[in-house]
Motif scaffolding. Structure first.
Motif, PDB file in Angstrom:
ATOM      1  N   ILE A 235       0.845  -1.198   0.000  1.00 30.42           N
ATOM      2  CA  ILE A 235       0.000   0.000   0.000  1.00 30.42           C
ATOM      3  C   ILE A 235       0.878   1.245   0.000  1.00 30.42           C
ATOM      4  N   ILE A 239       1.054   4.232  -2.941  1.00 26.28           N
ATOM      5  CA  ILE A 239       0.929   5.687  -2.770  1.00 26.28           C
ATOM      6  C   ILE A 239       2.126   6.397  -3.415  1.00 26.28           C
ATOM      7  N   THR A 242       1.969   6.274  -7.416  1.00 22.64           N
ATOM      8  CA  THR A 242       0.891   6.900  -8.184  1.00 22.64           C
ATOM      9  C   THR A 242       1.196   8.363  -8.504  1.00 22.64           C
ATOM     10  N   THR A 247      -5.106   8.000  -9.045  1.00 19.48           N
ATOM     11  CA  THR A 247      -6.024   7.243  -8.185  1.00 19.48           C
ATOM     12  C   THR A 247      -5.393   5.929  -7.747  1.00 19.48           C
ATOM     13  N   LEU A 248      -5.506   5.649  -6.463  1.00 20.85           N
ATOM     14  CA  LEU A 248      -5.099   4.357  -5.902  1.00 20.85           C
ATOM     15  C   LEU A 248      -6.358   3.645  -5.433  1.00 20.85           C
ATOM     16  N   LEU A 250      -7.826   0.390  -3.473  1.00 25.14           N
ATOM     17  CA  LEU A 250      -7.452  -0.669  -2.533  1.00 25.14           C
ATOM     18  C   LEU A 250      -8.411  -1.845  -2.683  1.00 25.14           C
ATOM     19  N   ALA A 265       0.172  11.336  -0.069  1.00 27.59           N
ATOM     20  CA  ALA A 265      -0.996  11.207  -0.937  1.00 27.59           C
ATOM     21  C   ALA A 265      -1.815  12.496  -0.936  1.00 27.59           C
ATOM     22  N   ASP A 271      -6.064  10.299  -5.095  1.00 28.68           N
ATOM     23  CA  ASP A 271      -7.336   9.807  -4.562  1.00 28.68           C
ATOM     24  C   ASP A 271      -7.180   8.342  -4.143  1.00 28.68           C
ATOM     25  N   ILE A 272      -7.596   8.031  -2.920  1.00 31.80           N
ATOM     26  CA  ILE A 272      -7.552   6.648  -2.431  1.00 31.80           C
ATOM     27  C   ILE A 272      -8.979   6.139  -2.346  1.00 31.80           C
ATOM     28  N   ARG A 273      -9.256   5.076  -3.093  1.00 37.69           N
ATOM     29  CA  ARG A 273     -10.630   4.547  -3.139  1.00 37.69           C
ATOM     30  C   ARG A 273     -10.637   3.088  -2.696  1.00 37.69           C
TER      31      ARG A 273
END
Length: 335
Positions: A235, A239, A242, A247-248, A250, A265, A271-273
């Motif tokens: 993870i 980050i 990217t 966009t990351l 998970l 980030a 953006d973490i989704r």
């Protein structure tokens, strides 16, 4: 398998099961008896990647008939709540889901299911492909949430079954280049076979070093990272790798708490989704398989009859192969 054959309700169908894939979550329940808040308290039937043949239909079912070959979507909402109304029924807190306690799965000879979540398979789509729609759906949902589009540069972390379906779907959706990482050389070889452009066998690099390798192979930082391991270091690498403004997503689930470079980030507007399973993907997947736009057949590396389920589960536990498939109907010689 000494239970009585269930009788379908008005909106259900009774199925003679054919192909059921084993998922990592099935093995986790078998070994640990729980995943997060879902705890096995009673004997539970596993299996949620499945296809079969309709043998009986409930009085209210009109779109299916005995003899129809179907793929099963395992998540069925129990009520028409706000999530169902907006088309995101996978987020419904009371959803029924095969092989998630207390709900039984379909690794058995006969199984009944809500008919609206059974999808007829075209003649040129095999039972095995029908069972593989479940993992394929994770890739479809993840790549949609990630915004993969024409020319995207994509980093997929983890080359297990879910990493591989994300490679397949990303390429299908127009990704120009996909790089994938894993510890296993054989899994990375399989990733090459299904369309990955670059592979990185991770040994003991730092997350920043992994990110740097991703950038040098792609010639730029990827706009999209799909993290399929749930491992903290992966993870972190996702980050760092990217591109700013990217966009990351998970997908892999690991420990509840992980340490991540969140400020990195935040200040770069990455953006973490998250994703939770999938929704509205079965019709899309069936169309892709029927038109031969996607080929999931190379994912199946081992096949066992239902009677050798324990051997099949041991195979997955050892990390051998990619997708292990169980055949529940010994009398059926369909592919």
């Amino acid at each position: 398998e000494n239970r009585p054959i269930p009788e379908p309700g008005a909106n259900e169908v009774l199925l003679r099961m054919h192909s059921v894939g084993i998922c990592g979550s099935d093995v986790h329940y078998w070994q640990h008896g729980r995943i997060g808040d879902f705890v096995v308290k009673n004997p539970t039937v596993l299996g949620h990647e499945a296809s079969g043949t309709v043998v009986k239909v409930g009085s209210g079912v009109t779109h299916l008939k005995p003899g129809d070959r179907v793929a099963i979507e395992p998540g069925v909402p129990r009520e028409m709540d706000e999530f169902c109304k907006t088309g995101r029924y996978n987020l419904s807190p009371t959803i029924f889901f095969c092989a998630t306690p207390p709900d039984d799965g379909n690794l058995c000879h006969y199984y009944k299911h809500n008919a609206s979540y059974c999808y007829k398979l075209p003649d040129n789509v095999t039972f095995e492909e029908g069972a593989l729609i479940e993992p394929l759906s994770v890739g479809i949902h993840a790549c949609k949430r990630a915004g993969v589009t024409l020319g995207s540069k994509v980093f997929v972390s983890g080359s297990g079954p879910i990493g591989l379906v994300n490679v397949l779907v990303a390429k299908m959706m127009g990704a120009a280049a996909v790089v994938i990482t894993d510890l296993s050389a054989s899994r990375l070889q399989k990733a090459k076979e299904v369309g990955a452009d670059f592979t990185i066998q991770v040994k003991n690099e730092t997350p920043q070093e992994v990110a740097s390798k991703v950038e040098s192979l792609l010639g730029c930082m990827p706009e999209i990272t799909v993290e399929c391991t749930g491992v903290q270091a992966c993870i972190q690498a996702g980050i760092y790798a990217t591109r700013s403004g990217g966009t990351l997503v998970l997908v892999g689930l690991g420990p509840e708490m992980v340490a991540v470079p969140i400020v990195n980030a935040a200040v770069r507007e990455v953006d973490i989704r998250g994703i939770f399973r999938y929704c509205n993907t079965w019709p899309v997947a069936i169309s892709l398989l029927a038109s031969k736009q996607i080929n999931v057949k190379p994912l199946v590396t081992h096949r066992f009859p239902l009677e050798k389920a324990l051997e099949a589960f041991e195979t997955v536990k050892k990390g051998e192969g990619i997708k292990v498939m169980l055949k529940c109907d010994p009398t059926d010689h369909n592919p």
